[in-house]
Design a protein around this motif. Structure first.
Motif, PDB file in Angstrom:
ATOM      1  N   PHE A  21       0.863  -1.176   0.000  1.00 33.69           N
ATOM      2  CA  PHE A  21       0.000   0.000   0.000  1.00 33.69           C
ATOM      3  C   PHE A  21       0.899   1.226   0.000  1.00 33.69           C
ATOM      4  O   PHE A  21       1.620   1.437   0.971  1.00 33.69           O
ATOM      5  CB  PHE A  21      -0.907   0.023   1.227  1.00 33.69           C
ATOM      6  CG  PHE A  21      -1.813  -1.177   1.332  1.00 33.69           C
ATOM      7  CD1 PHE A  21      -2.862  -1.354   0.448  1.00 33.69           C
ATOM      8  CD2 PHE A  21      -1.600  -2.122   2.320  1.00 33.69           C
ATOM      9  CE1 PHE A  21      -3.695  -2.458   0.551  1.00 33.69           C
ATOM     10  CE2 PHE A  21      -2.440  -3.223   2.429  1.00 33.69           C
ATOM     11  CZ  PHE A  21      -3.483  -3.398   1.538  1.00 33.69           C
ATOM     12  N   PHE A  24       4.265   0.647   1.105  1.00 33.67           N
ATOM     13  CA  PHE A  24       4.450  -0.110   2.342  1.00 33.67           C
ATOM     14  C   PHE A  24       4.052  -1.558   2.103  1.00 33.67           C
ATOM     15  O   PHE A  24       2.934  -1.846   1.678  1.00 33.67           O
ATOM     16  CB  PHE A  24       3.603   0.499   3.461  1.00 33.67           C
ATOM     17  CG  PHE A  24       3.566  -0.335   4.709  1.00 33.67           C
ATOM     18  CD1 PHE A  24       4.650  -0.341   5.580  1.00 33.67           C
ATOM     19  CD2 PHE A  24       2.458  -1.130   4.998  1.00 33.67           C
ATOM     20  CE1 PHE A  24       4.626  -1.121   6.722  1.00 33.67           C
ATOM     21  CE2 PHE A  24       2.440  -1.918   6.137  1.00 33.67           C
ATOM     22  CZ  PHE A  24       3.519  -1.907   6.997  1.00 33.67           C
ATOM     23  N   ALA A  26       2.624  -4.652   3.074  1.00 33.04           N
ATOM     24  CA  ALA A  26       1.803  -5.218   4.148  1.00 33.04           C
ATOM     25  C   ALA A  26       1.949  -6.734   4.193  1.00 33.04           C
ATOM     26  O   ALA A  26       1.933  -7.332   5.264  1.00 33.04           O
ATOM     27  CB  ALA A  26       0.348  -4.829   3.948  1.00 33.04           C
ATOM     28  N   PRO A  45       1.977  -9.555  15.842  1.00 30.57           N
ATOM     29  CA  PRO A  45       1.769  -8.188  16.317  1.00 30.57           C
ATOM     30  C   PRO A  45       0.803  -7.408  15.427  1.00 30.57           C
ATOM     31  O   PRO A  45       0.544  -7.795  14.296  1.00 30.57           O
ATOM     32  CB  PRO A  45       3.176  -7.573  16.252  1.00 30.57           C
ATOM     33  CG  PRO A  45       3.941  -8.426  15.308  1.00 30.57           C
ATOM     34  CD  PRO A  45       3.363  -9.798  15.423  1.00 30.57           C
ATOM     35  N   ASN A  46       0.290  -6.304  15.967  1.00 26.81           N
ATOM     36  CA  ASN A  46      -0.560  -5.430  15.171  1.00 26.81           C
ATOM     37  C   ASN A  46       0.190  -4.964  13.945  1.00 26.81           C
ATOM     38  O   ASN A  46       1.375  -4.657  14.017  1.00 26.81           O
ATOM     39  CB  ASN A  46      -0.973  -4.209  15.988  1.00 26.81           C
ATOM     40  CG  ASN A  46      -2.202  -4.510  16.813  1.00 26.81           C
ATOM     41  OD1 ASN A  46      -3.060  -5.298  16.409  1.00 26.81           O
ATOM     42  ND2 ASN A  46      -2.284  -3.914  17.984  1.00 26.81           N
ATOM     43  N   GLY A  47      -0.501  -4.938  12.823  1.00 17.93           N
ATOM     44  CA  GLY A  47       0.141  -4.486  11.596  1.00 17.93           C
ATOM     45  C   GLY A  47       0.924  -5.575  10.899  1.00 17.93           C
ATOM     46  O   GLY A  47       1.591  -5.325   9.898  1.00 17.93           O
ATOM     47  N   ALA A  48       0.839  -6.812  11.407  1.00 18.46           N
ATOM     48  CA  ALA A  48       1.590  -7.904  10.794  1.00 18.46           C
ATOM     49  C   ALA A  48       1.019  -8.294   9.437  1.00 18.46           C
ATOM     50  O   ALA A  48       1.690  -8.953   8.643  1.00 18.46           O
ATOM     51  CB  ALA A  48       1.586  -9.121  11.723  1.00 18.46           C
ATOM     52  N   GLY A  49      -0.234  -7.916   9.183  1.00 23.76           N
ATOM     53  CA  GLY A  49      -0.843  -8.248   7.891  1.00 23.76           C
ATOM     54  C   GLY A  49      -1.903  -9.333   7.980  1.00 23.76           C
ATOM     55  O   GLY A  49      -2.335  -9.861   6.959  1.00 23.76           O
ATOM     56  N   LYS A  50      -2.356  -9.629   9.188  1.00 19.34           N
ATOM     57  CA  LYS A  50      -3.321 -10.717   9.370  1.00 19.34           C
ATOM     58  C   LYS A  50      -4.650 -10.388   8.694  1.00 19.34           C
ATOM     59  O   LYS A  50      -5.206 -11.202   7.950  1.00 19.34           O
ATOM     60  CB  LYS A  50      -3.533 -10.974  10.871  1.00 19.34           C
ATOM     61  CG  LYS A  50      -2.224 -11.270  11.619  1.00 19.34           C
ATOM     62  CD  LYS A  50      -2.450 -11.546  13.098  1.00 19.34           C
ATOM     63  CE  LYS A  50      -2.979 -10.386  13.913  1.00 19.34           C
ATOM     64  NZ  LYS A  50      -2.055  -9.244  14.026  1.00 19.34           N
ATOM     65  N   THR A  51      -5.150  -9.168   8.954  1.00 20.87           N
ATOM     66  CA  THR A  51      -6.417  -8.776   8.337  1.00 20.87           C
ATOM     67  C   THR A  51      -6.254  -8.619   6.823  1.00 20.87           C
ATOM     68  O   THR A  51      -7.126  -9.022   6.048  1.00 20.87           O
ATOM     69  CB  THR A  51      -6.929  -7.470   8.979  1.00 20.87           C
ATOM     70  OG1 THR A  51      -7.125  -7.708  10.371  1.00 20.87           O
ATOM     71  CG2 THR A  51      -8.234  -7.031   8.361  1.00 20.87           C
ATOM     72  N   THR A  52      -5.116  -8.093   6.422  1.00 17.15           N
ATOM     73  CA  THR A  52      -4.860  -7.938   4.983  1.00 17.15           C
ATOM     74  C   THR A  52      -4.884  -9.294   4.282  1.00 17.15           C
ATOM     75  O   THR A  52      -5.409  -9.424   3.175  1.00 17.15           O
ATOM     76  CB  THR A  52      -3.496  -7.258   4.772  1.00 17.15           C
ATOM     77  OG1 THR A  52      -3.488  -6.034   5.487  1.00 17.15           O
ATOM     78  CG2 THR A  52      -3.223  -7.004   3.313  1.00 17.15           C
ATOM     79  N   GLN A  94     -12.969  -8.184  11.885  1.00 17.77           N
ATOM     80  CA  GLN A  94     -12.310  -7.800  13.137  1.00 17.77           C
ATOM     81  C   GLN A  94     -13.238  -6.899  13.950  1.00 17.77           C
ATOM     82  O   GLN A  94     -13.486  -7.150  15.116  1.00 17.77           O
ATOM     83  CB  GLN A  94     -11.002  -7.076  12.817  1.00 17.77           C
ATOM     84  CG  GLN A  94     -10.253  -6.632  14.051  1.00 17.77           C
ATOM     85  CD  GLN A  94      -8.832  -6.179  13.721  1.00 17.77           C
ATOM     86  OE1 GLN A  94      -8.316  -6.420  12.636  1.00 17.77           O
ATOM     87  NE2 GLN A  94      -8.205  -5.514  14.658  1.00 17.77           N
TER      88      GLN A  94
HETATM   89  N1  LIG Z   1      -6.358  -0.815   2.401  1.00 17.97           N
HETATM   90  C1  LIG Z   1      -5.190  -0.438   2.986  1.00 17.97           C
HETATM   91  N2  LIG Z   1      -4.590   0.712   2.613  1.00 17.97           N
HETATM   92  C2  LIG Z   1      -3.429   1.100   3.179  1.00 17.97           C
HETATM   93  N3  LIG Z   1      -2.792   0.416   4.135  1.00 17.97           N
HETATM   94  C3  LIG Z   1      -3.349  -0.736   4.568  1.00 17.97           C
HETATM   95  C4  LIG Z   1      -4.587  -1.215   4.012  1.00 17.97           C
HETATM   96  N4  LIG Z   1      -4.894  -2.376   4.633  1.00 17.97           N
HETATM   97  C5  LIG Z   1      -3.909  -2.599   5.521  1.00 17.97           C
HETATM   98  N5  LIG Z   1      -2.986  -1.637   5.484  1.00 17.97           N
HETATM   99  C6  LIG Z   1      -1.750  -1.579   6.269  1.00 17.97           C
HETATM  100  O1  LIG Z   1      -1.174  -2.844   6.220  1.00 17.97           O
HETATM  101  C7  LIG Z   1      -0.612  -3.178   7.486  1.00 17.97           C
HETATM  102  C8  LIG Z   1      -1.169  -4.494   7.947  1.00 17.97           C
HETATM  103  O2  LIG Z   1      -2.430  -4.261   8.457  1.00 17.97           O
HETATM  104  P1  LIG Z   1      -3.425  -5.393   8.991  1.00 17.97           P
HETATM  105  O3  LIG Z   1      -3.504  -6.456   7.978  1.00 17.97           O
HETATM  106  O4  LIG Z   1      -4.672  -4.742   9.384  1.00 17.97           O
HETATM  107  O5  LIG Z   1      -2.653  -5.915  10.272  1.00 17.97           O
HETATM  108  P2  LIG Z   1      -3.143  -6.860  11.433  1.00 17.97           P
HETATM  109  O6  LIG Z   1      -4.523  -7.307  11.118  1.00 17.97           O
HETATM  110  O7  LIG Z   1      -2.160  -7.960  11.439  1.00 17.97           O
HETATM  111  O8  LIG Z   1      -3.083  -6.050  12.676  1.00 17.97           O
HETATM  112  C9  LIG Z   1      -0.905  -2.026   8.429  1.00 17.97           C
HETATM  113  O9  LIG Z   1       0.243  -1.224   8.528  1.00 17.97           O
HETATM  114  C10 LIG Z   1      -2.032  -1.301   7.729  1.00 17.97           C
HETATM  115  O10 LIG Z   1      -1.987   0.060   8.026  1.00 17.97           O
END
Ligand SMILES: Nc1ncnc2c1ncn2[C@@H]1O[C@H](COP(=O)(O)OP(=O)(O)O)[C@@H](O)[C@H]1O
Ligand SMILES: [Mg+2]
Lengths: 252, 383
Positions: A21, A24, A26, A45-52, A94
């Motif tokens: 992104f 960055f 992810a 950890p938070n920001g690891a990319g789990k939700t992504t 989430q």
């Molecule tokens: N649609 C998006 N646009 C920009 N940045 C994103 C987007 N989705 C996730 N990110 C970034 O990707 C990284 C991973 O996020 P996320 O998957 O939510 O982490 P987790 O769920 O592991 O806490 C974060 O730094 C987040 O800010």
């Protein structure tokens, strides 16, 4: 071993998946496999990319690179959200996302596995079996008493349960469950672990969670993600004894 | 299946309102035709087409509510569908004039003779037949809504952006219909109608019949909308309105749901326009004015969006108020309308009907659609 052979017999197959992104990264060359009727817990950890990662599996985000296959043969990177959902992939978000202005019952009606077309929905009439199924799900997620209440009136924990109920109603082959016990009491957390284990007898589940005692209750294989790729894999004991995991996640 | 759906559509409130509309559809014409002028219940001649016009406005607001109140699509161009239905009817009425025009041309309407047309443009063919025109009243708005919705919803244009392009749509049509070489009478539009289905359009009985037709059409539109919103598709529409992307993750094709609602809504608006034109006696490009479409939004908000009864009440009340107010202070109507909108947004966010039902059932909450947040849609929460 050829790639096709590797995919064969898997429920979910991610290989070398990367996404950025605005520069960055992810997800960085992420590879994960989930087998039929298997549960995988993902920590990190938070920001690891789990939700992504879930966004990519469900078609919300397209990967820049890598393979994402469902059921050993369906390329998910070519499909949109609705198609992917109809293949049998259900997701709990989430942040619990239920239809607030509708009743608990109607939320389940919407989720219930039925033809999704416009005209099928227009002429849909709940059969006895459908009603019984919804009652059964309500009992499973302990919301029978609240079936006529608006979803907006539920507590955070109850919304989580309603969303799990909606997942059950969808009858998916693969469930993606993002932080299901946030906002739940300890006893609710224990119940959720039991419920997910029950579901995992017949389906594949990927659970993302921070709550270590909950992950221990799940008793499943564990993968730790950090900075968009796999840091460690194995049992919870193996993963939590891994020095890199301690340094970058548990030790914080 | 249809009977089942009809049965479901007829919840108590809808049934009563539909019945009330049908009673009015019969009572007003009868009170006009058969009660002597001395009777206090006599409806004067001028009032019949005036009230008939309100009914078509109510139908238009109902159409808008189906997409806005239930599906979250704030169309600021719904006047376009109304006007297209009106033009289709107007074309039939023009051709009905036949050789009785000022220029006595048996085929060409007066404005075409005046503009030196040698022959009827091809798209005027068939409009001498009422049933063909009636078909076009339905098909033309439907086709435009389908084409527009197909592209807009597929490319996931939502919110303010969608509202702006609907506004642009009606504005583009306004400009197009203003042009003389479009073949729709340009600035002056279509007027000087003589009769409809062989009956003198000015006659009391014709006006009474048109009023009755408007009432029946409104009641039918209410039933159709009720059938839709009370079906599972109605729940899907509300889901789309409240959490569009969540609905996708459940496997629904959001673009198709929106397209269906938009096309049905455009058809209802088109029929309303077709009933409006013979009662006001003219259709011209001003019906495409963006401001008209915004007024429809205000009627709906005032009556109560996300309730089927609300827009009907709003459409009638606001326009009744407009008739009185403009007779009194004609230059200030827009200020009054704007003030009304601000008032409703601030103090009655659920509109008249939403507020009243809210008070009514506040003890035993029911899944009436939450129609609040007129101007601030809930942020999408599907992460
Ligand atoms: N649609 C998006 N646009 C920009 N940045 C994103 C987007 N989705 C996730 N990110 C970034 O990707 C990284 C991973 O996020 P996320 O998957 O939510 O982490 P987790 O769920 O592991 O806490 C974060 O730094 C987040 O800010
Ligand atoms: Mg996350």
């Amino acid at each position: 071993m050829s790639e096709a052979r590797e995919k064969l017999g898997t429920m979910l197959y991610l290989n070398g998946v990367s996404v950025s992104f605005d520069g960055f990264r992810a997800l960085n060359n992420l590879s994960i496999i989930v087998h039929p009727a298997e549960m995988l817990a993902i920590i990190g950890p938070n920001g690891a990319g789990k939700t992504t990662m879930m966004d990519i599996i469900t078609g919300k985000t397209r990967p820049d690179d890598g393979d994402v296959y469902f059921d050993g043969r369906t390329d998910l990177t070519k499909l949109d959200e609705a198609k992917i959902a109809n293949l049998g992939i259900g997701r709990k978000f989430q942040k619990p996302t239920v239809f607030e202005s509708q009743t608990v019952w109607d939320n389940l009606v919407l989720a219930l596995k039925k033809p999704r077309g416009v005209f099928a929905s227009l002429s849909y009439h709940a059969s006895g079996a459908d009603t019984a199924r919804i009652e059964e799900i309500l009992a499973t997620v302990r919301m029978t008493a609240r079936k006529h209440d608006l979803a907006a009136d539920l507590s955070h924990g109850q919304k989580q349960w309603l969303e799990i109920g909606m997942l059950l109603a969808q009858d998916p082959k693969l469930l993606l469950v993002d932080e299901p016990v946030a906002g739940m009491t300890d006893s609710e957390t224990v119940e959720t672990a039991k419920l997910l284990k029950e579901i995992a007898k017949t389906r594949s589940i990927v659970v993302v969670e921070h709550d270590m005692s909950f992950v221990r209750d799940l008793g499943s294989r564990v993968t730790c993600l950090a900075e968009g790729s796999v840091l460690a894999e194995g049992t919870l004991e193996q993963v939590s004894a891994n020095p890199m995991v301690i340094e970058r996640y548990l030790g914080r | 299946m249809i009977t089942q759906m009809l049965f479901r559509a007829l919840d108590r409130k809808t049934a009563w309102v539909a019945l009330l509309i049908l009673i009015a559809a019969a009572a007003v014409p009868l009170a006009n035709l058969y009660l002597p002028a001395s009777n206090p219940l006599h409806v004067p001649d001028y009032a019949v087409p005036l009230f008939g016009k309100y009914l078509t406005y109510a139908m238009l607001a109902l159409a808008l509510d189906l997409v806005w109140g239930y599906c979250g699509i704030l169309s600021l161009g719904h006047g376009a569908f109304f006007a297209l239905g009106g033009y289709a009817m107007g074309m039939y009425l023009m051709r009905e004039i036949g050789p009785r025009g000022v220029y006595a041309n048996p085929i060409l309407p007066d404005f075409m003779v005046f503009l030196n047309y040698k022959a009827l443009p091809w798209y005027w063919n068939g409009f001498d037949n009422f049933w063909f025109a009636a078909l076009m009243v339905v098909l033309v708005p439907a086709a435009l809504a389908f084409a527009f919705g197909w592209f807009a919803f597929r490319s996931r244009v939502t919110g303010v952006y969608l509202s702006i392009i609907t506004q642009a749509l009606t504005y583009a049509l306004l400009l197009a219909f203003f042009r003389n070489d479009m073949g729709f009478g340009g600035n002056n539009g279509l007027t000087d109608f003589k009769d409809i289905l062989g009956a003198n359009i000015q006659a009391g009985t014709t006006r009474a019949a048109l009023f009755a037709a408007s009432g029946i059409a409104l009641a039918l539109a209410l039933l159709v909308c009720s059938m839709i919103v009370n079906s599972k598709l109605g729940k899907v529409m509300v889901a789309v309105r409240d959490a569009e992307s969540r609905t996708r993750f459940l496997g629904y094709r959001v673009e198709n749901v929106k397209l269906f609602a938009f096309v049905v809504s455009a058809v209802i608006a088109g029929i309303a326009g077709a009933l409006y034109v013979p009662q006001v006696g003219i259709i011209n490009p001003s019906e495409f004015e963006p401001a008209n479409s915004i007024e429809i939004v205000i009627w709906t908000a005032v009556g109560g969006r996300g309730t089927l009864i609300g827009p009907i009440i709003g459409g009638i009340l606001v326009n009744f108020g407009k008739s009185i107010f403009t007779g009194w202070l004609p230059d200030y109507w827009l200020f009054a309308l704007g003030g009304l909108f601000v008032f409703v947004t601030l103090f009655l966010p659920k509109g008249i009907v939403g507020t009243v039902t809210g008070l009514w059932v506040s003890t035993r909450r029911r899944p009436v659609v939450a129609a609040a947040e007129v101007l601030q849609p809930e942020p999408e929460a599907a992460e």
